[in-house]
Design a protein around this motif. Sequence first.
Motif, PDB file in Angstrom:
ATOM      1  N   ASP A  55       0.769  -1.368   0.056  1.00 36.03           N
ATOM      2  CA  ASP A  55      -0.014  -0.213   0.079  1.00 36.03           C
ATOM      3  C   ASP A  55       0.817   1.146  -0.041  1.00 36.03           C
ATOM      4  N   LYS A  56       2.003   1.043   0.639  1.00 37.51           N
ATOM      5  CA  LYS A  56       2.701   2.327   0.834  1.00 37.51           C
ATOM      6  C   LYS A  56       3.752   2.540  -0.467  1.00 37.51           C
ATOM      7  N   GLY A  57       3.721   1.550  -1.375  1.00 37.51           N
ATOM      8  CA  GLY A  57       4.619   1.561  -2.461  1.00 37.51           C
ATOM      9  C   GLY A  57       6.010   0.945  -2.234  1.00 37.51           C
ATOM     10  N   LYS A  58       6.187   0.699  -0.948  1.00 40.11           N
ATOM     11  CA  LYS A  58       7.484   0.104  -0.682  1.00 40.11           C
ATOM     12  C   LYS A  58       8.014  -1.306  -1.226  1.00 40.11           C
ATOM     13  N   LYS A  59       7.067  -2.062  -1.561  1.00 40.66           N
ATOM     14  CA  LYS A  59       7.210  -3.430  -2.011  1.00 40.66           C
ATOM     15  C   LYS A  59       6.004  -3.402  -3.348  1.00 40.66           C
ATOM     16  N   MET A 139      20.644 -15.117  19.389  1.00 43.24           N
ATOM     17  CA  MET A 139      20.462 -14.320  18.057  1.00 43.24           C
ATOM     18  C   MET A 139      19.186 -13.278  18.683  1.00 43.24           C
ATOM     19  N   HIS A 140      19.645 -12.330  19.340  1.00 38.93           N
ATOM     20  CA  HIS A 140      18.357 -11.607  19.928  1.00 38.93           C
ATOM     21  C   HIS A 140      18.059 -10.405  19.116  1.00 38.93           C
ATOM     22  N   PHE A 141      16.724 -10.434  18.395  1.00 38.50           N
ATOM     23  CA  PHE A 141      16.351  -9.434  17.720  1.00 38.50           C
ATOM     24  C   PHE A 141      15.394  -8.621  18.571  1.00 38.50           C
TER      25      PHE A 141
HETATM   26  N1  3HC Z   1       6.071  -4.275  11.860  1.00 40.36           N
HETATM   27  C1  3HC Z   1       6.549  -3.763  10.887  1.00 40.36           C
HETATM   28  N2  3HC Z   1       6.617  -2.390  10.595  1.00 40.36           N
HETATM   29  C2  3HC Z   1       6.322  -1.513  11.634  1.00 40.36           C
HETATM   30  C3  3HC Z   1       5.592  -2.259  12.899  1.00 40.36           C
HETATM   31  C4  3HC Z   1       5.629  -3.482  13.033  1.00 40.36           C
HETATM   32  N3  3HC Z   1       4.815  -4.303  14.194  1.00 40.36           N
HETATM   33  N4  3HC Z   1       5.427  -1.042  13.748  1.00 40.36           N
HETATM   34  C5  3HC Z   1       5.736  -0.096  13.067  1.00 40.36           C
HETATM   35  N5  3HC Z   1       6.157  -0.321  11.975  1.00 40.36           N
HETATM   36  C6  3HC Z   1       6.730   0.707  11.018  1.00 40.36           C
HETATM   37  C7  3HC Z   1       5.690   1.501  10.279  1.00 40.36           C
HETATM   38  O1  3HC Z   1       5.091   0.833   8.973  1.00 40.36           O
HETATM   39  C8  3HC Z   1       6.438   2.693   9.997  1.00 40.36           C
HETATM   40  O2  3HC Z   1       6.931   2.484   8.690  1.00 40.36           O
HETATM   41  P1  3HC Z   1       7.323   3.792   7.596  1.00 40.36           P
HETATM   42  O3  3HC Z   1       8.196   4.511   8.301  1.00 40.36           O
HETATM   43  O4  3HC Z   1       7.955   2.815   6.455  1.00 40.36           O
HETATM   44  O5  3HC Z   1       5.876   4.086   7.299  1.00 40.36           O
HETATM   45  C9  3HC Z   1       7.307   2.964  11.065  1.00 40.36           C
HETATM   46  O6  3HC Z   1       7.491   1.396  11.546  1.00 40.36           O
HETATM   47  C10 3HC Z   1       7.129   3.788  11.779  1.00 40.36           C
HETATM   48  O7  3HC Z   1       6.025   3.488  12.582  1.00 40.36           O
HETATM   49  P2  3HC Z   1       4.762   4.402  13.014  1.00 40.36           P
HETATM   50  O8  3HC Z   1       4.821   5.768  12.097  1.00 40.36           O
HETATM   51  O9  3HC Z   1       3.319   3.728  12.899  1.00 40.36           O
HETATM   52  O10 3HC Z   1       5.037   4.789  14.501  1.00 40.36           O
HETATM   53  P3  3HC Z   1       6.083   5.245  15.238  1.00 40.36           P
HETATM   54  O11 3HC Z   1       6.982   6.124  14.612  1.00 40.36           O
HETATM   55  O12 3HC Z   1       5.980   5.537  16.768  1.00 40.36           O
HETATM   56  O13 3HC Z   1       7.178   4.114  15.337  1.00 40.36           O
HETATM   57  C11 3HC Z   1       8.156   2.295  16.419  1.00 40.36           C
HETATM   58  C12 3HC Z   1       6.947   2.708  15.705  1.00 40.36           C
HETATM   59  C13 3HC Z   1       9.225   2.151  15.499  1.00 40.36           C
HETATM   60  C14 3HC Z   1       8.056   0.990  17.162  1.00 40.36           C
HETATM   61  C15 3HC Z   1       8.890   3.615  17.679  1.00 40.36           C
HETATM   62  O14 3HC Z   1       8.003   3.634  18.438  1.00 40.36           O
HETATM   63  C16 3HC Z   1      10.045   2.854  18.349  1.00 40.36           C
HETATM   64  O15 3HC Z   1      11.253   2.702  17.762  1.00 40.36           O
HETATM   65  N6  3HC Z   1       9.956   2.476  19.514  1.00 40.36           N
HETATM   66  C17 3HC Z   1      10.823   1.943  20.307  1.00 40.36           C
HETATM   67  C18 3HC Z   1      10.888   0.391  19.995  1.00 40.36           C
HETATM   68  C19 3HC Z   1      11.823  -0.347  20.830  1.00 40.36           C
HETATM   69  O16 3HC Z   1      12.492   0.399  21.815  1.00 40.36           O
HETATM   70  N7  3HC Z   1      12.049  -1.548  20.692  1.00 40.36           N
HETATM   71  C20 3HC Z   1      12.751  -2.343  21.632  1.00 40.36           C
HETATM   72  C21 3HC Z   1      12.100  -3.193  22.650  1.00 40.36           C
HETATM   73  S1  3HC Z   1      12.868  -4.142  23.678  1.00 40.36           S
HETATM   74  C22 3HC Z   1      13.129  -5.607  22.867  1.00 40.36           C
HETATM   75  O17 3HC Z   1      12.389  -5.841  21.875  1.00 40.36           O
HETATM   76  C23 3HC Z   1      13.973  -6.724  23.530  1.00 40.36           C
HETATM   77  C24 3HC Z   1      13.140  -7.662  24.043  1.00 40.36           C
HETATM   78  O18 3HC Z   1      13.827  -8.637  24.400  1.00 40.36           O
HETATM   79  C25 3HC Z   1      12.205  -7.398  25.537  1.00 40.36           C
END
Ligand code: 3HC
Length: 283
Positions: A55-59, A139-141
Amino acid sequence: MEIKTIGVIGAGTMGSGIAQVAAEAGYKVIMRDIEEQFVQRGLAALEKNLARAVDKGKKSREEADALRNRVSGTTGLEDLGAADFIIEAIIENMGLKKELYANLDEICKEEAILASNTSGLSITEMASATGRPQNIVGMHFFNPVPVMKLVEVIRGFDTSDETFEQTMELARKMGKEPIAVNEAPLFAVNRILVPMINEAAFVLMEGVATAEDIDRGMMLGANHPIGPLALADLVGLDVLLAVMETLYHETGDSKYRPCPLMRKLVRAGHYGRKTGRGFYTYG
Ligand code: 3HC
């Protein structure tokens, strides 16, 4: 060893995200969960992400379809026998993980690498359930997997240099930036991040500030993309509590005790976004 097929065990938030980035990198992916409904949910999450990208045209539609076709779902553990590299993303329970690793050791190719996406449990202990501890690695994502660039690659006690390097290389091929970590409770990033989130829960519980103000404060004052309580809801309070307990028990240090409010929310079944309620309520 050339990696062609990647097995992903666990089709939850992390597993389906890992399956997506692996397929994006051109690998064939076999995603396994214990029940068909979990497999279907993981595949649906992946399809939703692909639809959004189209939808976003990224793929292009063709790219998205080709990617989707590289991923198959299964409930049969024996299907992982076809994989060259396995990434395990099941719940954070050492007993279940060890049982799984012992089974995988029987099923998987002799040279296959088994990697755990655990948030902080001992890679060495998982490896001890197998006869190939040199092939076991962390391998921690990070959540959300398709967005976050980091992968921590964790060396267990017996992880070989070859396994470690292959895992670093695979992370790069999956479009990630790996960092090298020696095994320790919660590794490097969660060791810093999770106590910060726990502290935010204490600040809320003690009535120092509202959830909204704590989060706004950390966004505006520390440049975090989202606040710690919103992040907790994103990651899942059940996951965070389990991770916090690991740090507390492994170190025996009272400074890591989980916040009672977090415990209460988990006991109430309020795990965050995935249940519709955590520190915040979701529509
Ligand atoms: N899957 C795929 N893409 C996603 C997504 C998901 N679940 N959630 C958001 N996105 C994409 C959106 O599509 C958007 O893409 P675009 O830039 O191409 O349009 C982009 O991410 C930004 O999303 P939004 O505009 O909806 O919202 P935000 O700007 O608030 O970004 C976020 C969302 C990237 C999650 C941002 O809030 C963020 O960086 N948060 C912090 C995340 C973080 O700290 N994660 C680590 C958690 S700890 C962990 O995982 C470790 C574990 O072991 C506990």
